[in-house]
Write an enzyme that holds these catalytic residues in place. Structure first.
Site, short mmCIF file in Angstrom:
data_model
loop_
_atom_site.label_atom_id
_atom_site.label_comp_id
_atom_site.label_asym_id
_atom_site.label_seq_id
_atom_site.Cartn_x
_atom_site.Cartn_y
_atom_site.Cartn_z
N SER A 234 0.82 -1.19 0.00
CA SER A 234 0.00 0.00 0.00
C SER A 234 0.87 1.27 0.00
O SER A 234 1.79 1.38 -0.82
CB SER A 234 -0.95 -0.03 1.21
OG SER A 234 -1.91 0.99 1.12
N ASP B 95 -8.68 -4.78 -6.43
CA ASP B 95 -8.33 -3.62 -5.60
C ASP B 95 -8.53 -2.34 -6.42
O ASP B 95 -7.93 -2.19 -7.48
CB ASP B 95 -6.86 -3.75 -5.16
CG ASP B 95 -6.32 -2.49 -4.52
OD1 ASP B 95 -7.12 -1.68 -4.02
OD2 ASP B 95 -5.08 -2.33 -4.53
N HIS C 173 -7.11 -5.21 -1.58
CA HIS C 173 -6.04 -4.37 -1.06
C HIS C 173 -5.92 -4.64 0.45
O HIS C 173 -6.73 -4.17 1.23
CB HIS C 173 -6.39 -2.90 -1.29
CG HIS C 173 -5.31 -1.93 -0.97
ND1 HIS C 173 -4.37 -1.57 -1.89
CD2 HIS C 173 -5.01 -1.25 0.16
CE1 HIS C 173 -3.54 -0.68 -1.36
NE2 HIS C 173 -3.91 -0.49 -0.10
#
Length: 460
Positions: free
Chosen positions: A176, A381, A437
């Protein structure tokens, strides 16, 4: 002469490290003795006068700790605790949801932990993240670049305090928002080797999952991704693309046609969960009501409900005592510190400055090194769409040695992969089919074989 100069500096650095390895044998919520080696509670002080105290969890590899890779794992945010990755992604423990209650969550072994194949340091960084803290209010102020510098200092001190791991292959890793930090830290390590920083780190490469790399392209790419996944129609997408000229983030307030199209896009995406577009959307009031009471089966299941267990567990004094958390921190543990968490239109918060916009050039710089990279993306995601990652990888202009093709786990397609190579640099990119994600939280059975094969040099 060089040795005479370096040796006192090394001694000075070592003198600032307090060796306090704390091995955890048992943890509240887990039945029996831990069947793996967990070291924690050994804070490492960084910055001037060690004003910042960084907390970490270290787990030895189950397989061959003397020879298996050493991973430094950075959780995103910024301000998300390493304990989150430890419990929800790649660590050896997770919550036993079937047998847990709001009174006290229970833990069970994660059969897909990456500690089966690697030694992993999970770090809470910067100060104000997880159990990490600062000794002064000013020391809580941080930025992207300062966070990288302090993490580099942490890593060097940690390895000087754990010299037996200096020879292990080192990989800087994270997911991330940490896509920025992983890239910058990896480059900093290579630069440190060139100028003779001690100890010499045995860096071999880096691993990034669903990585934020270029802030504009990642967020701007959501509209295109939504169209590809059938969330907005071709008609809406083409109109929006034409009227906004492909720029959906930095919008001219006088461009009424663009603003109208983006309102239509927003209506289509309003109740879509960005982290995984197929999972249920939950309103914040519903989640807050659970947090104020106890986890419950009432209402729709949402993945965010799982995170409440960590909030309960990590704030029990018995847990903090078992982890050797310092009482003087006096902070409530939160999975992600909202005061630091990145929002695209916010350039800074009261305590954090987002001073890095893109690290594509840093990736390009690393292509001249002897370096291996694994970059993977969950294909469901929408926080960092996979094709945004694919687009910046393409700009590196690396020769393809294995073109796009499926990779398999247990005879099933687990995703798609492509491999690039240039001189001593090698990059493997993989999608993880059905993952959000971040990928290991959603598809752990696929992600462990992926990283194991990659470490071993085998095709995914």
């Amino acid at each position: 002469m060089l040795q005479l100069i370096v040796f006192p500096v090394l001694l000075l650095l070592l003198s600032n490290i307090v060796s306090s390895h704390f091995i955890v044998d048992t943890l509240p919520g887990f039945n029996g003795k831990l069947p793996f080696t967990l070291e924690t509670g050994s804070y490492i002080g960084v910055e001037e006068e060690e004003k910042v105290q960084l907390f970490y969890l270290f787990v030895e590899s189950d397989r061959d700790p003397q020879n298996d890779p050493l991973m430094l794992w950075l959780t995103g945010g910024p301000g998300c605790s390493g304990l989150s990755s430890f419990l929800y992604e790649i660590g050896p423990l997770t919550f036993d949801y079937a047998n847990s209650s709001g009174n006290f969550p229970k833990l069970e072994l994660n059969s897909n932990s990456w500690t089966k194949v690697a030694n992993i340091i999970f770090i809470d960084q910067p100060a104000g993240t997880g159990y990490s803290y600062a000794k002064t209010s000013e020391a809580y102020n941080c930025s992207d670049t300062l966070s990288v510098a302090l993490t580099y200092e942490f890593l060097r001190k940690w390895l000087m305090d754990h010299p037996k791991y200096l020879k292990n292959p080192l990989y800087v890793s994270g997911d991330s928002y940490s896509g920025l930090m992983v890239t910058l830290l990896t480059r900093k390590i290579y630069n440190g080797i060139e100028v003779g920083d001690k100890p010499r780190l045995n860096i071999k490469g880096y691993i990034q999952g669903n990585p934020l790399t270029d802030k504009y392209s990642a967020f701007n790419g959501r509209v295109k991704y939504a169209n590809r996944m059938g969330l907005i129609s071709d008609k809406i997408y083409q109109s929006t693309k034409e009227n906004c000229k492909g720029n959906y983030m930095d919008i001219d307030p006088n461009n009424i046609l663009c603003l109208n199209d983006l309102q239509r896009v927003e209506r289509c995406l309003k109740n879509i969960r960005l982290s995984h577009i197929l999972e249920p959307w939950c309103e914040l009031p519903f989640l807050m009501s659970i947090l104020q009471e106890t986890p419950t089966n009432a209402g729709p299941w949402c993945r965010a409900n799982n995170y409440i267990y960590s909030h309960i567990w990590a704030n029990y004094r018995a847990v903090q005592k078992a982890l050797n958390v310092r009482e003087e921190t006096a902070l409530e543990w939160v999975r992600c510190n909202a005061s630091m968490h990145f929002r695209y239109y916010v350039k800074r918060t009261e305590s954090y400055v987002y001073d890095v916009q893109s690290v594509v050039d840093d990736h390009r710089h690393l292509t001249s090194k002897s370096c291996r990279a694994l970059i993977y993306s969950g294909d469901h995601d929408m926080v960092v769409p996979h094709f945004s990652t694919e687009e910046w990888i393409d700009t590196l202009k690396l020769p393809i040695v294995d073109d796009w093709e499926p990779w398999f786990v247990d005879g099933q397609v687990a995703g798609y992969k492509v491999k690039y190579s240039q001189n001593d640099y090698e990059l493997t990119y993989a999608t993880v089919k059905g993952a959000g994600h971040t990928a290991p939280e959603y598809k752990p059975e696929q992600c462990l074989p992926m990283v194991d094969r990659w470490f071993s040099g085998y095709p995914l």
